[in-house]
Design a protein around this motif. Sequence first.
Motif, PDB file in Angstrom:
ATOM      1  N   VAL A 120       0.847  -1.200   0.000  1.00 42.54           N
ATOM      2  CA  VAL A 120       0.000   0.000   0.000  1.00 42.54           C
ATOM      3  C   VAL A 120       0.886   1.254   0.000  1.00 42.54           C
ATOM      4  CG1 VAL A 120      -1.626   1.367   1.391  1.00 42.54           C
ATOM      5  CG2 VAL A 120      -2.013  -1.075   1.069  1.00 42.54           C
ATOM      6  N   GLY A 121       1.919   1.258   0.862  1.00 45.01           N
ATOM      7  CA  GLY A 121       2.837   2.399   0.906  1.00 45.01           C
ATOM      8  C   GLY A 121       3.544   2.609  -0.424  1.00 45.01           C
ATOM      9  N   ALA A 122       3.970   1.507  -1.063  1.00 45.25           N
ATOM     10  CA  ALA A 122       4.656   1.610  -2.359  1.00 45.25           C
ATOM     11  C   ALA A 122       3.727   2.162  -3.428  1.00 45.25           C
ATOM     12  CB  ALA A 122       5.194   0.238  -2.777  1.00 45.25           C
ATOM     13  N   ILE A 123       2.476   1.745  -3.411  1.00 46.65           N
ATOM     14  CA  ILE A 123       1.502   2.247  -4.382  1.00 46.65           C
ATOM     15  C   ILE A 123       1.283   3.755  -4.186  1.00 46.65           C
ATOM     16  CG2 ILE A 123      -0.944   2.176  -5.046  1.00 46.65           C
ATOM     17  CD1 ILE A 123      -0.784  -0.904  -4.504  1.00 46.65           C
ATOM     18  N   VAL A 124       1.137   4.158  -2.929  1.00 45.52           N
ATOM     19  CA  VAL A 124       0.947   5.594  -2.646  1.00 45.52           C
ATOM     20  C   VAL A 124       2.180   6.383  -3.084  1.00 45.52           C
ATOM     21  CG1 VAL A 124       0.721   7.317  -0.792  1.00 45.52           C
ATOM     22  CG2 VAL A 124      -0.729   5.277  -0.794  1.00 45.52           C
ATOM     23  N   MET A 125       3.368   5.890  -2.720  1.00 50.03           N
ATOM     24  CA  MET A 125       4.604   6.596  -3.101  1.00 50.03           C
ATOM     25  C   MET A 125       4.773   6.628  -4.621  1.00 50.03           C
ATOM     26  SD  MET A 125       5.874   7.743  -0.345  1.00 50.03           S
ATOM     27  CE  MET A 125       7.483   8.247  -0.899  1.00 50.03           C
ATOM     28  N   GLY A 126       4.518   5.495  -5.274  1.00 51.11           N
ATOM     29  CA  GLY A 126       4.608   5.451  -6.741  1.00 51.11           C
ATOM     30  C   GLY A 126       3.622   6.406  -7.381  1.00 51.11           C
ATOM     31  N   GLY A 127       2.412   6.441  -6.824  1.00 49.69           N
ATOM     32  CA  GLY A 127       1.394   7.360  -7.341  1.00 49.69           C
ATOM     33  C   GLY A 127       1.785   8.808  -7.176  1.00 49.69           C
ATOM     34  N   PRO A 134      -3.990  12.207  -6.177  1.00 48.27           N
ATOM     35  CA  PRO A 134      -4.395  13.615  -6.033  1.00 48.27           C
ATOM     36  C   PRO A 134      -3.693  14.292  -4.857  1.00 48.27           C
ATOM     37  CG  PRO A 134      -6.165  12.152  -5.325  1.00 48.27           C
ATOM     38  CD  PRO A 134      -5.092  11.282  -5.908  1.00 48.27           C
ATOM     39  N   THR A 135      -3.032  15.405  -5.158  1.00 45.09           N
ATOM     40  CA  THR A 135      -2.353  16.161  -4.104  1.00 45.09           C
ATOM     41  C   THR A 135      -3.050  17.493  -3.835  1.00 45.09           C
ATOM     42  OG1 THR A 135      -0.818  17.056  -5.754  1.00 45.09           O
ATOM     43  CG2 THR A 135      -0.073  15.145  -4.491  1.00 45.09           C
ATOM     44  N   GLU A 136      -4.145  17.749  -4.587  1.00 44.96           N
ATOM     45  CA  GLU A 136      -4.888  18.988  -4.330  1.00 44.96           C
ATOM     46  C   GLU A 136      -5.711  18.842  -3.049  1.00 44.96           C
ATOM     47  OE1 GLU A 136      -5.944  17.206  -7.414  1.00 44.96           O
ATOM     48  OE2 GLU A 136      -3.998  17.866  -8.125  1.00 44.96           O
ATOM     49  N   THR A 137      -6.371  17.682  -2.896  1.00 45.31           N
ATOM     50  CA  THR A 137      -7.216  17.476  -1.710  1.00 45.31           C
ATOM     51  C   THR A 137      -6.379  17.016  -0.511  1.00 45.31           C
ATOM     52  OG1 THR A 137      -7.696  15.246  -2.499  1.00 45.31           O
ATOM     53  CG2 THR A 137      -9.317  16.940  -2.992  1.00 45.31           C
ATOM     54  N   VAL A 138      -5.405  16.131  -0.761  1.00 43.47           N
ATOM     55  CA  VAL A 138      -4.508  15.658   0.306  1.00 43.47           C
ATOM     56  C   VAL A 138      -3.076  15.942  -0.167  1.00 43.47           C
ATOM     57  CG1 VAL A 138      -3.734  13.669   1.649  1.00 43.47           C
ATOM     58  CG2 VAL A 138      -6.130  13.809   0.946  1.00 43.47           C
ATOM     59  N   PRO A 139      -2.362  16.814   0.540  1.00 45.48           N
ATOM     60  CA  PRO A 139      -0.994  17.131   0.110  1.00 45.48           C
ATOM     61  C   PRO A 139      -0.061  15.924   0.282  1.00 45.48           C
ATOM     62  CG  PRO A 139      -1.524  18.250   2.177  1.00 45.48           C
ATOM     63  CD  PRO A 139      -2.773  17.571   1.714  1.00 45.48           C
ATOM     64  N   GLU A 140       1.101  16.006  -0.379  1.00 43.49           N
ATOM     65  CA  GLU A 140       2.064  14.903  -0.331  1.00 43.49           C
ATOM     66  C   GLU A 140       2.442  14.546   1.106  1.00 43.49           C
ATOM     67  OE1 GLU A 140       5.386  15.873  -2.803  1.00 43.49           O
ATOM     68  OE2 GLU A 140       4.163  15.903  -4.623  1.00 43.49           O
TER      69      GLU A 140
END
Length: 174
Positions: A120-127, A134-140
């Motif tokens: 899950v962490g790898a998918i989020v980081m890869g994304g 989306p980084t507009e609603t939730v920042p990096e």
Amino acid sequence: MGEDSNRGEIFNLLSNHRRRYAIHYCKREDEPVTLGDLAEHVAAWELDKEVQELTSAERKRVYTSLQQTHLPTLERADMIEFDDRTIELTDDATELDVYLDVVPADSIPWGMYYLGLTAVGAIVMGGLWLEVVPTETVPELGWATLVFALFAVSAVVHVAESRRMRLGEMERPP
């Protein structure tokens, strides 16, 4: 057995549930125990009954097995001192801190859980790297904090569970 003991020998000893239950009971009582009391508790745990519900045949079967097989095996391994009626843990056994990773049928092992959490962490980081998350609603930093929080909560639960699953720590042996 000491620090230079063979881990395989310890796990071999504990692979038998009666020996594991015997050590659990002795660790829990923290004083010499009688063979009769030990046999009653081991039989009750095996049969998932209260000690008072056991028949004399159930007690005798476990008593005989402990007396003739399991306690001599534990004594030869220097885990207990056994004088036909009384069982006492040796210093080596008292210091033995055994965690059993018992996995219920409807659960997954912790190793597999952490592997999934890493995925899950790898998918989020890869994304985030590919800019498809989306980084507009939730920042990096929010995404990173979420993944970190998942690992942190998981680690706290895992530590609490591992303390609970140690021989001698709970009412019933794991």
